[in-house]
Write an enzyme that holds these catalytic residues in place. Structure first.
Site, PDB file in Angstrom:
ATOM      1  N   ARG A 126       0.840  -1.211   0.000  1.00 15.64           N
ATOM      2  CA  ARG A 126       0.000   0.000   0.000  1.00 15.64           C
ATOM      3  C   ARG A 126       0.868   1.252   0.000  1.00 15.64           C
ATOM      4  O   ARG A 126       0.509   2.273  -0.595  1.00 15.64           O
ATOM      5  CB  ARG A 126      -0.957   0.006   1.201  1.00 15.64           C
ATOM      6  CG  ARG A 126      -0.256   0.012   2.541  1.00 15.64           C
ATOM      7  CD  ARG A 126      -1.225   0.102   3.727  1.00 15.64           C
ATOM      8  NE  ARG A 126      -0.500  -0.189   4.964  1.00 15.64           N
ATOM      9  CZ  ARG A 126      -0.698   0.413   6.119  1.00 15.64           C
ATOM     10  NH1 ARG A 126      -1.607   1.351   6.227  1.00 15.64           N
ATOM     11  NH2 ARG A 126      -0.006   0.071   7.188  1.00 15.64           N
ATOM     12  N   GLU A 144     -18.853   3.742   1.109  1.00 14.51           N
ATOM     13  CA  GLU A 144     -18.094   3.138   0.013  1.00 14.51           C
ATOM     14  C   GLU A 144     -18.949   2.867  -1.217  1.00 14.51           C
ATOM     15  O   GLU A 144     -18.449   2.907  -2.348  1.00 14.51           O
ATOM     16  CB  GLU A 144     -17.415   1.846   0.481  1.00 14.51           C
ATOM     17  CG  GLU A 144     -16.326   2.041   1.531  1.00 14.51           C
ATOM     18  CD  GLU A 144     -16.877   2.150   2.952  1.00 14.51           C
ATOM     19  OE1 GLU A 144     -18.112   2.028   3.131  1.00 14.51           O
ATOM     20  OE2 GLU A 144     -16.090   2.359   3.896  1.00 14.51           O
ATOM     21  N   PHE A 190     -14.123  -3.852   2.550  1.00 13.72           N
ATOM     22  CA  PHE A 190     -15.205  -2.875   2.382  1.00 13.72           C
ATOM     23  C   PHE A 190     -15.554  -2.690   0.908  1.00 13.72           C
ATOM     24  O   PHE A 190     -16.708  -2.414   0.574  1.00 13.72           O
ATOM     25  CB  PHE A 190     -14.830  -1.539   3.032  1.00 13.72           C
ATOM     26  CG  PHE A 190     -14.484  -1.672   4.498  1.00 13.72           C
ATOM     27  CD1 PHE A 190     -15.168  -2.566   5.309  1.00 13.72           C
ATOM     28  CD2 PHE A 190     -13.474  -0.919   5.066  1.00 13.72           C
ATOM     29  CE1 PHE A 190     -14.850  -2.714   6.654  1.00 13.72           C
ATOM     30  CE2 PHE A 190     -13.144  -1.061   6.411  1.00 13.72           C
ATOM     31  CZ  PHE A 190     -13.831  -1.955   7.202  1.00 13.72           C
ATOM     32  N   HIS A 212      -5.152  -3.765   2.885  1.00 12.11           N
ATOM     33  CA  HIS A 212      -5.409  -4.571   4.094  1.00 12.11           C
ATOM     34  C   HIS A 212      -5.971  -5.940   3.730  1.00 12.11           C
ATOM     35  O   HIS A 212      -6.965  -6.413   4.282  1.00 12.11           O
ATOM     36  CB  HIS A 212      -6.314  -3.820   5.071  1.00 12.11           C
ATOM     37  CG  HIS A 212      -5.644  -2.607   5.659  1.00 12.11           C
ATOM     38  ND1 HIS A 212      -5.194  -1.563   4.887  1.00 12.11           N
ATOM     39  CD2 HIS A 212      -5.324  -2.292   6.933  1.00 12.11           C
ATOM     40  CE1 HIS A 212      -4.631  -0.651   5.647  1.00 12.11           C
ATOM     41  NE2 HIS A 212      -4.678  -1.066   6.896  1.00 12.11           N
ATOM     42  N   ASP A 261      -6.498  -6.202  14.033  1.00 10.80           N
ATOM     43  CA  ASP A 261      -7.855  -5.671  13.861  1.00 10.80           C
ATOM     44  C   ASP A 261      -8.918  -6.761  13.756  1.00 10.80           C
ATOM     45  O   ASP A 261     -10.093  -6.515  13.982  1.00 10.80           O
ATOM     46  CB  ASP A 261      -7.935  -4.763  12.628  1.00 10.80           C
ATOM     47  CG  ASP A 261      -7.584  -3.325  12.959  1.00 10.80           C
ATOM     48  OD1 ASP A 261      -7.552  -2.983  14.158  1.00 10.80           O
ATOM     49  OD2 ASP A 261      -7.344  -2.543  12.021  1.00 10.80           O
ATOM     50  N   ARG A 286      -1.400  -4.507   4.078  1.00 12.24           N
ATOM     51  CA  ARG A 286      -1.144  -3.562   5.150  1.00 12.24           C
ATOM     52  C   ARG A 286       0.310  -3.714   5.617  1.00 12.24           C
ATOM     53  O   ARG A 286       1.006  -2.738   5.821  1.00 12.24           O
ATOM     54  CB  ARG A 286      -2.065  -3.840   6.342  1.00 12.24           C
ATOM     55  CG  ARG A 286      -1.686  -3.044   7.585  1.00 12.24           C
ATOM     56  CD  ARG A 286      -2.551  -3.429   8.789  1.00 12.24           C
ATOM     57  NE  ARG A 286      -2.148  -2.657   9.949  1.00 12.24           N
ATOM     58  CZ  ARG A 286      -1.176  -2.995  10.784  1.00 12.24           C
ATOM     59  NH1 ARG A 286      -0.496  -4.126  10.577  1.00 12.24           N
ATOM     60  NH2 ARG A 286      -0.861  -2.241  11.813  1.00 12.24           N
TER      61      ARG A 286
END
Lengths: 323, 280
Positions: free
Chosen positions: A6, A54, A79, A104, A112, A162
């Site tokens: 990323r 989104e 997402f 991610h 997370d 990530r």
């Protein structure tokens, strides 16, 4: 060097944004995490912060694309996957020139936990005609992939990590869309890996070589269209293909390779995530799910052993059968 | 010819076009054996005004860069757009009979790849406003070279994405975005106020920082022309709430949920065409 893909994407975006003013960027309150913030800071008039919405982001990106812009719409992979219906109609069916960027990816994000882990995104994106899917294995490849996607006319999905991943691409590497990269040759097995686990597959191949198992390693950075020719070639040369990915076992790289090789008779075994993810360090999760180098080596070892003793197959498939 | 036509001259010019568009809708849906007459007929005056009065476009050139864009978010109502394109000479009238048939450009819901005039594939309801907003933002980046018009169905504003887009347009304030809501009060399963009431509708859009104007009768050409003339000059985002009648022009279809998505029989089509001819 090790770098999150990323981060390389964010750097590349600023660079290509300087030479191509049709590029616009959209984010949904994750610009600091998806690494679109440097672009937002440098080209604020071409950056659209749409908030935690989104579905609208995907639609606005499609509208911008239909009006001639080259939008990069970024969020966490999970997402974006959750906005499949918008991607399906507004982007793919319209052949809108939108670059969807899912960061991610996978259990590698760690702490997370499951709700933030993209584990179904490749499966969903692969189903859509017109939409290509690219997953770079390191920062070098991520930068090159961004440059390629700017030139690629049509919808695309770019899957990024990530966590930092070690460089696997050789010096002077040139990204060839749709062409799997042979990082290591071998004659007993071909490991086809994609994304964060490619580096681990190379380390696993080193360990296997010490035991007399010569595993080829292919970096399958383009998941769609899949490089059926090169995978078939290496499957035929080695006699078997093991797929390795930080993604759910259904619908991802393993499925793509199985589909591509289904008429060749080459044995394929798929290794990936077979359950919901959970919290923990990324390293601990990779160890638990067998996606670190020792885990990949163990699966490869069992596969080779099963191939050598076919009557025992079905009893020693190795990995958990959760999914 | 000299001078700008008066509004009453425009109404007189558009009226027969609207009548023929309604006739096309009945004929093509009857020929197809399926389709959505109710929401096509309610939007006839709105779509006719857009195509024959408002939209800046270049005949024969659907991809002209500076054309005004029109997105029909309520994709099931696309037969009224096909009818307008036929009246505008962009589609052969005979082609309308191919609606919903294998190999036709006239898909049951719009397909921009096959038919660029429709601008965007819609029909998965609730997505069109986001598309229109994206186009309006692109227009602004390019120096406001064109305007963007979007037709929303009333039922589809029950979808959350519409309000995500409404909020985003409220933030970015694209002056060149005009949205018309075809408020015909009826959706597939029944009256909108029973399925999921939208009221107070104007208040909602105002609170999202839109300019709101109600069109008391969205099947009155003069009122539609007046509202689009005003909003088309900029100052948006504009929400024009057009109070219309579902199935307008065909007495047995008017206000009836049953005619949301059902084709008339040949006998019903005959009656419908007689009524349209008589009142149009």
């Amino acid at each position: 060097m090790a770098e999150a893909t990323r981060a390389a994407f964010g750097r590349a975006l600023v660079r290509v944004g300087g030479t191509e003013d049709r590029i616009v960027v959209l984010d949904a309150d994750l610009a600091s995490s998806t690494c679109t913030k440097p672009f937002a800071d440098k080209y604020p008039e071409r950056f659209f912060e749409v908030g935690i919405a989104e579905g609208n982001m995907v639609g606005v990106a499609a509208g911008l694309a239909l009006a001639g812009k080259i939008p990069f719409a970024a969020s966490f992979a999970c997402f974006l996957a959750g906005r499949f219906e918008q991607i399906r109609v507004s982007v793919a069916y319209n052949r809108a020139n939108v670059k969807l960027v899912g960061t991610h990816a996978g259990i590698g994000i760690g702490e997370d936990g499951y709700s933030q882990m993209g584990l179904e995104d490749v499966a969903l994106m692969r189903t859509l005609p017109n939409l290509v899917v690219v997953q770079p294995a390191d920062g070098i490849e991520a930068e090159a992939a961004v440059e390629h996607l700017v030139r690629h006319e049509g919808p695309a999905y770019l899957r990024l990590t990530r966590q930092k991943v070690a460089d696997v691409s050789p010096a002077g590497y040139r990204f060839e869309f749709g062409r799997a990269v042979v990082l290591r040759e071998g004659r007993h097995l071909a490991i086809a890996a994609s994304g964060a686990v490619v580096g681990h597959a190379l380390v696993a191949a080193d360990a296997l070589a010490g035991e007399g198992i010569e595993a080829a390693v292919l970096n399958v950075h383009t998941l769609k269209p899949i490089d059926a020719a090169r995978l078939t070639e290496w499957g035929a040369r080695t006699g078997a293909v093991l797929t390795v990915e930080d993604h759910g076992i259904v619908g991802g790289l393993g499925s793509a390779v199985s589909e591509a090789l289904s008429e060749t008779g080459i044995p394929v075994r798929c290794h990936g995530v077979r359950d919901f993810g959970e919290s923990g360090t990324g390293d601990a999760l990779y160890a638990k799910h067998g996606l670190d180098a020792p885990g990949i080596a163990a699966v490869a070892r069992r596969f080779v052993a099963d191939l050598a003793h076919p009557r025992e197959r079905g009893h020693a498939t190795g990995t958990r059968r959760g999914a | 010819m000299s001078g700008t036509p008066t509004r009453s001259e425009e109404v007189a010019r558009l009226k027969p076009i609207v009548r023929r568009m309604r006739e096309h809708v009945i004929r093509m849906i009857t020929a197809a054996g399926s389709g959505h007459p109710g929401g096509s007929l309610s939007a006839a005056e709105i779509v006719a005004t857009l195509f024959f009065h408002t939209l800046r476009r270049r005949p024969g050139d659907p991809t002209w860069a500076d054309r005004d864009r029109f997105v029909i978010s309520k994709g099931h109502g696309v037969p009224i757009v096909y009818a307008a394109l036929a009246e505008a000479g962009e589609l052969p009238v005979e082609e309308l009979a191919s609606l919903r048939k294998l190999g036709s450009r006239l898909q049951g819901h719009p397909d921009r790849v096959l038919l660029p005039w429709v601008e965007a594939a819609t029909g998965s309801l609730g997505q069109g406003l986001s598309l229109a907003l994206g186009m309006a933002l692109a227009s602004r980046l390019d120096g406001d070279r064109y305007r963007v018009f979007c037709l929303l169905g009333d039922g589809e504003t029950q979808a959350g994405q519409v309000w995500e887009a409404a909020m985003a347009a409220g933030k970015y304030q694209p002056a060149n975005l005009v949205v018309i809501l075809d408020y015909n009060k009826v959706q597939l399963d029944g009256p909108v106020h029973e399925i999921m009431d939208l009221e107070p509708l104007a208040t909602k859009w105002r609170s999202f920082n839109w300019k709101v104007r109600e069109i008391a009768d969205g099947n009155d050409l003069g009122l539609v022309i007046e509202a689009l003339d005003e909003s088309g000059r900029g100052g948006g985002p504009w929400m024009l709430i057009a109070h219309t009648v579902k199935g307008k022009g065909v007495s047995f279809m008017e206000g009836k949920a049953a005619w949301h998505g059902k084709a008339p029989t040949p006998e019903e089509a005959k009656r419908a065409l007689e009524e349209i001819a008589a009142h149009g």
